[in-house]
Scaffold this motif. Sequence first.
Motif, PDB file in Angstrom:
ATOM      1  N   GLN A 135       4.673   7.916  10.339  1.00  6.30           N
ATOM      2  CA  GLN A 135       3.244   7.793  10.410  1.00  6.30           C
ATOM      3  C   GLN A 135       2.776   7.966   8.996  1.00  6.30           C
ATOM      4  OE1 GLN A 135       1.637  11.540  12.547  1.00  6.30           O
ATOM      5  NE2 GLN A 135      -0.551  10.691  12.543  1.00  6.30           N
ATOM      6  N   LEU A 136       3.553   8.672   7.863  1.00  7.33           N
ATOM      7  CA  LEU A 136       2.909   8.711   6.699  1.00  7.33           C
ATOM      8  C   LEU A 136       2.992   7.194   6.209  1.00  7.33           C
ATOM      9  CD1 LEU A 136       2.326  10.201   4.077  1.00  7.33           C
ATOM     10  CD2 LEU A 136       4.640  10.485   3.744  1.00  7.33           C
ATOM     11  N   LEU A 137       4.363   6.502   6.353  1.00 13.02           N
ATOM     12  CA  LEU A 137       4.536   5.100   5.976  1.00 13.02           C
ATOM     13  C   LEU A 137       3.512   4.296   6.400  1.00 13.02           C
ATOM     14  CD1 LEU A 137       6.093   3.374   4.286  1.00 13.02           C
ATOM     15  CD2 LEU A 137       7.609   3.044   6.088  1.00 13.02           C
ATOM     16  N   ALA A 138       3.127   4.425   7.680  1.00 16.83           N
ATOM     17  CA  ALA A 138       2.273   3.425   8.393  1.00 16.83           C
ATOM     18  C   ALA A 138       0.871   3.848   8.011  1.00 16.83           C
ATOM     19  CB  ALA A 138       2.040   3.755   9.844  1.00 16.83           C
ATOM     20  N   GLY A 139       0.636   4.976   7.400  1.00 18.34           N
ATOM     21  CA  GLY A 139      -0.849   5.154   7.173  1.00 18.34           C
ATOM     22  C   GLY A 139      -0.845   4.285   5.588  1.00 18.34           C
ATOM     23  N   VAL A 140       0.267   4.726   4.831  1.00 18.32           N
ATOM     24  CA  VAL A 140       0.224   4.009   3.264  1.00 18.32           C
ATOM     25  C   VAL A 140       0.236   2.472   3.504  1.00 18.32           C
ATOM     26  CG1 VAL A 140       1.488   3.611   1.235  1.00 18.32           C
ATOM     27  CG2 VAL A 140       1.364   5.941   2.468  1.00 18.32           C
ATOM     28  N   ASP A 141       0.733   1.923   4.539  1.00 20.76           N
ATOM     29  CA  ASP A 141       0.690   0.521   4.819  1.00 20.76           C
ATOM     30  C   ASP A 141      -0.603   0.034   5.393  1.00 20.76           C
ATOM     31  OD1 ASP A 141       3.326   0.177   4.003  1.00 20.76           O
ATOM     32  OD2 ASP A 141       4.240   0.185   6.038  1.00 20.76           O
ATOM     33  N   ALA A 142      -1.316   0.750   6.071  1.00 21.93           N
ATOM     34  CA  ALA A 142      -2.542   0.337   6.496  1.00 21.93           C
ATOM     35  C   ALA A 142      -3.676   0.628   5.571  1.00 21.93           C
ATOM     36  CB  ALA A 142      -3.083   1.311   7.686  1.00 21.93           C
ATOM     37  N   ARG A 143      -3.427   1.547   4.522  1.00 17.88           N
ATOM     38  CA  ARG A 143      -4.574   1.639   3.542  1.00 17.88           C
ATOM     39  C   ARG A 143      -4.251   0.457   2.606  1.00 17.88           C
ATOM     40  NH1 ARG A 143      -2.772   7.152   0.858  1.00 17.88           N
ATOM     41  NH2 ARG A 143      -3.957   6.279  -0.825  1.00 17.88           N
ATOM     42  N   ARG A 144      -2.903   0.130   2.354  1.00 12.79           N
ATOM     43  CA  ARG A 144      -2.695  -1.137   1.305  1.00 12.79           C
ATOM     44  C   ARG A 144      -3.195  -2.259   2.054  1.00 12.79           C
ATOM     45  NH1 ARG A 144       2.272  -1.352   1.902  1.00 12.79           N
ATOM     46  NH2 ARG A 144       3.137  -0.524  -0.139  1.00 12.79           N
ATOM     47  N   THR A 145      -3.082  -2.576   3.356  1.00 11.29           N
ATOM     48  CA  THR A 145      -3.703  -3.608   3.943  1.00 11.29           C
ATOM     49  C   THR A 145      -5.166  -3.846   3.846  1.00 11.29           C
ATOM     50  OG1 THR A 145      -1.866  -3.865   5.409  1.00 11.29           O
ATOM     51  CG2 THR A 145      -4.060  -4.852   6.309  1.00 11.29           C
ATOM     52  N   GLU A 146      -5.856  -2.702   3.930  1.00  7.92           N
ATOM     53  CA  GLU A 146      -7.360  -2.610   3.792  1.00  7.92           C
ATOM     54  C   GLU A 146      -7.788  -2.638   2.483  1.00  7.92           C
ATOM     55  OE1 GLU A 146     -11.092  -0.428   2.847  1.00  7.92           O
ATOM     56  OE2 GLU A 146      -8.980   0.467   2.403  1.00  7.92           O
ATOM     57  N   ILE A 147      -7.097  -2.445   1.303  1.00  5.58           N
ATOM     58  CA  ILE A 147      -7.372  -2.401   0.063  1.00  5.58           C
ATOM     59  C   ILE A 147      -7.117  -4.039  -0.392  1.00  5.58           C
ATOM     60  CG2 ILE A 147      -6.913  -1.799  -2.382  1.00  5.58           C
ATOM     61  CD1 ILE A 147      -6.033   0.911  -1.524  1.00  5.58           C
ATOM     62  N   GLU A 148      -6.082  -4.465  -0.051  1.00  7.71           N
ATOM     63  CA  GLU A 148      -5.778  -6.149  -0.331  1.00  7.71           C
ATOM     64  C   GLU A 148      -7.053  -6.766   0.493  1.00  7.71           C
ATOM     65  OE1 GLU A 148      -1.676  -6.561   1.528  1.00  7.71           O
ATOM     66  OE2 GLU A 148      -0.876  -5.812  -0.708  1.00  7.71           O
ATOM     67  N   ALA A 149      -7.351  -6.417   1.621  1.00  6.26           N
ATOM     68  CA  ALA A 149      -8.412  -7.417   2.364  1.00  6.26           C
ATOM     69  C   ALA A 149      -9.587  -7.169   1.450  1.00  6.26           C
ATOM     70  CB  ALA A 149      -8.775  -6.655   3.659  1.00  6.26           C
ATOM     71  N   ARG A 150     -10.056  -5.881   0.791  1.00  7.84           N
ATOM     72  CA  ARG A 150     -11.353  -5.633   0.085  1.00  7.84           C
ATOM     73  C   ARG A 150     -11.087  -6.463  -1.116  1.00  7.84           C
ATOM     74  NH1 ARG A 150     -12.152  -0.996  -1.977  1.00  7.84           N
ATOM     75  NH2 ARG A 150     -10.417   0.495  -0.675  1.00  7.84           N
ATOM     76  N   LEU A 151      -9.895  -6.596  -1.770  1.00  5.82           N
ATOM     77  CA  LEU A 151      -9.690  -7.289  -3.075  1.00  5.82           C
ATOM     78  C   LEU A 151      -9.947  -8.699  -2.853  1.00  5.82           C
ATOM     79  CD1 LEU A 151      -8.690  -7.321  -5.770  1.00  5.82           C
ATOM     80  CD2 LEU A 151      -6.232  -7.276  -5.244  1.00  5.82           C
ATOM     81  N   THR A 152      -9.412  -9.184  -1.797  1.00 12.25           N
ATOM     82  CA  THR A 152      -9.510 -10.546  -1.499  1.00 12.25           C
ATOM     83  C   THR A 152     -10.987 -11.117  -1.329  1.00 12.25           C
ATOM     84  OG1 THR A 152      -7.109 -10.877  -0.342  1.00 12.25           O
ATOM     85  CG2 THR A 152      -9.071 -12.505   0.010  1.00 12.25           C
ATOM     86  N   SER A 153     -11.721 -10.100  -0.668  1.00 20.54           N
ATOM     87  CA  SER A 153     -13.160 -10.515  -0.253  1.00 20.54           C
ATOM     88  C   SER A 153     -13.675 -10.386  -1.702  1.00 20.54           C
ATOM     89  CB  SER A 153     -13.550  -9.247   0.662  1.00 20.54           C
ATOM     90  OG  SER A 153     -14.990  -9.580   0.765  1.00 20.54           O
ATOM     91  N   ALA A 154     -13.719  -9.488  -2.538  1.00 19.23           N
ATOM     92  CA  ALA A 154     -14.423  -9.393  -3.949  1.00 19.23           C
ATOM     93  C   ALA A 154     -13.903 -10.703  -4.653  1.00 19.23           C
ATOM     94  CB  ALA A 154     -13.818  -8.063  -4.492  1.00 19.23           C
ATOM     95  N   GLU A 155     -12.855 -10.686  -4.542  1.00 19.28           N
ATOM     96  CA  GLU A 155     -12.149 -12.090  -5.410  1.00 19.28           C
ATOM     97  C   GLU A 155     -12.766 -13.371  -5.089  1.00 19.28           C
ATOM     98  OE1 GLU A 155      -7.695 -10.913  -6.797  1.00 19.28           O
ATOM     99  OE2 GLU A 155      -8.166 -11.962  -5.032  1.00 19.28           O
TER     100      GLU A 155
END
Length: 242
Positions: A135-155
């Motif tokens: 669950q901890l690993l999945a949470g980190v992966d979900a956070r990474r996916t969400e941040i990467e999506a925001r980064l792509t949108s901002a770029e």
Amino acid sequence: MKASPRQQRILLDLQDLDNTLARLRRKRTTLPERAELAGLSGDAADARTKFMAAQRELDTQNADLERIEADVALVQQRRDRDEQLLAASTSSKEAQALQSELETLTRRKSELEDRELELMEVQERALAAFASAEQLLAGVDARRTEIEARLTSAEQRIDRELASNAEERAGLAAELQRDILGLYEELRARIGIGAARLRGNVSEASNMALAPAELSDIRAAAPDELVFCPGTGAILVRVDEE
């Protein structure tokens, strides 16, 4: 070098666009999402380490439990065989030996079943630890996916702004005389700024007031004569004289 007042004003517009483009490029490279991803890398590594350790522990407990279960099954098979032999035996000596072995197998099975129960409890804890690590690993992966999506949108937003400003810059550059544009580009590459405004007695290239003699020389120059900032060497455009 000569340049009409209009050409000089285009230089200012060009410099403003170059400033905007530089600001956008800096913004793109310093987006907060990049720092978030960098900060997340430590959490991700820690979560991955815990997950792998929990997985190894669970695999070990599963393997131990499977071995005990196999031993229990084997003892039971031997008991079943001995009971069948005992039921069919006609020899008291053989029956006594079989009965003794059955008692031994019964004790062995009881010991194995006790061990099996202990291992089941350990396995249950290992399973809970694994689920928590997963669950901890999945949470980190979900956070990474969400941040990467925001980064792509901002770029993408910045890239659209960059493209729009670059297109406008190309249009302005096409309006400039080739020698004026060449001088501007050379100055910008060398000192970081090609043209700036002269407001009153202040050069926006250096953000400093000019000395009276310097200001007098600049004011004496013809409107179509290029003048330069004494402190930086950038082209000065006399906006308050237009």
